[in-house]
Design a protein around this motif. Sequence first.
Motif, PDB file in Angstrom:
ATOM      1  N   VAL A  42       1.338  33.746  50.440  1.00  0.00           N
ATOM      2  CA  VAL A  42       0.937  35.018  49.847  1.00  0.00           C
ATOM      3  C   VAL A  42       2.220  35.826  49.735  1.00  0.00           C
ATOM      4  O   VAL A  42       2.823  36.195  50.740  1.00  0.00           O
ATOM      5  N   ALA A  43       2.662  36.044  48.496  1.00  0.00           N
ATOM      6  CA  ALA A  43       3.927  36.728  48.239  1.00  0.00           C
ATOM      7  C   ALA A  43       3.659  38.153  47.770  1.00  0.00           C
ATOM      8  O   ALA A  43       2.604  38.442  47.191  1.00  0.00           O
ATOM      9  N   HIS A  44       4.617  39.035  48.029  1.00  0.00           N
ATOM     10  CA  HIS A  44       4.437  40.453  47.706  1.00  0.00           C
ATOM     11  C   HIS A  44       5.256  40.845  46.473  1.00  0.00           C
ATOM     12  O   HIS A  44       6.473  40.629  46.424  1.00  0.00           O
ATOM     13  N   LYS A  45       4.559  41.410  45.498  1.00  0.00           N
ATOM     14  CA  LYS A  45       5.197  41.822  44.254  1.00  0.00           C
ATOM     15  C   LYS A  45       6.300  42.849  44.532  1.00  0.00           C
ATOM     16  O   LYS A  45       6.116  43.797  45.275  1.00  0.00           O
ATOM     17  N   GLY A  46       7.456  42.619  43.911  1.00  0.00           N
ATOM     18  CA  GLY A  46       8.573  43.532  44.099  1.00  0.00           C
ATOM     19  C   GLY A  46       9.356  43.298  45.367  1.00  0.00           C
ATOM     20  O   GLY A  46      10.340  43.997  45.624  1.00  0.00           O
ATOM     21  N   GLY A  95       5.667  53.653  46.663  1.00  0.00           N
ATOM     22  CA  GLY A  95       5.386  53.103  45.340  1.00  0.00           C
ATOM     23  C   GLY A  95       5.059  51.628  45.463  1.00  0.00           C
ATOM     24  O   GLY A  95       5.784  50.884  46.091  1.00  0.00           O
ATOM     25  N   GLY A  96       3.967  51.197  44.879  1.00  0.00           N
ATOM     26  CA  GLY A  96       3.586  49.795  44.975  1.00  0.00           C
ATOM     27  C   GLY A  96       2.716  49.482  46.171  1.00  0.00           C
ATOM     28  O   GLY A  96       2.366  48.332  46.408  1.00  0.00           O
ATOM     29  N   PHE A  97       2.344  50.497  46.950  1.00  0.00           N
ATOM     30  CA  PHE A  97       1.490  50.301  48.124  1.00  0.00           C
ATOM     31  C   PHE A  97       0.049  50.507  47.695  1.00  0.00           C
ATOM     32  O   PHE A  97      -0.375  51.612  47.381  1.00  0.00           O
ATOM     33  N   LYS A  98      -0.728  49.424  47.629  1.00  0.00           N
ATOM     34  CA  LYS A  98      -2.094  49.481  47.116  1.00  0.00           C
ATOM     35  C   LYS A  98      -3.056  48.797  48.093  1.00  0.00           C
ATOM     36  O   LYS A  98      -3.494  47.666  47.855  1.00  0.00           O
TER      37      LYS A  98
END
Length: 214
Positions: A42-46, A95-98
């Motif tokens: 499971v990889a994290h975008k960015g 930013g990018g934390f969802k």
Amino acid sequence: MTEALLTAADLQSPVGLIAGNGNFPLEFARTARGMNLSVVAVAHKGETEESLEGLVERCRWVKVGEVGRLIQTFRESGVRQAAFAGGIRRVRLFGGFKPDLKGMAVIARSSSLKDDVILREIAKEIEKSGIRVFSATLLLDKSVPQAGILTRRGLTKEEREEGRRGWEAAKGIGALDIGQTVVVHQGIVIAVEAVEGTDAAVLRAGELAAAGGR
């Protein structure tokens, strides 16, 4: 986490990888493959290097905080053991934390937003789903430095004093959950890691002390 009771010989395919940034996730995948272990990542975008996809059996990209999707991916793939490898930049929180529903639940029951506290709560959530969390160092022991001096010579008196000064400063910022890296040059603390991360702190130190720091 229950990694203290687990050895590399106990790992079974497929192994789960919660991948952050840096080279550690790639090293983990390569080492696992060398042990004939397939990896579901499971990889994290960015954050995570895209090249990880070529080293694993399956790679699902998520946003930081999507704990539910992470667990779902592992369960769909039959993963029973998983490890964290690589970090997540703190600036990602702005930013990018969802977070999904499970992610929000983890945050809600955490005693604080410190990195180690959140990480432990996420690990607990993963283990509640029947997936055992183990330390990535089981496969990365050759990539992690041992305690002690890493050079062929010892430290000079001046270097030891600077090391002590840096250590005291690092303990202070660590206790306040500011960062973990301090750079000392000529007896002066010239850089302290904050939200920008370790690499940026070291680069800033190099700019401030062109002759090099310690």
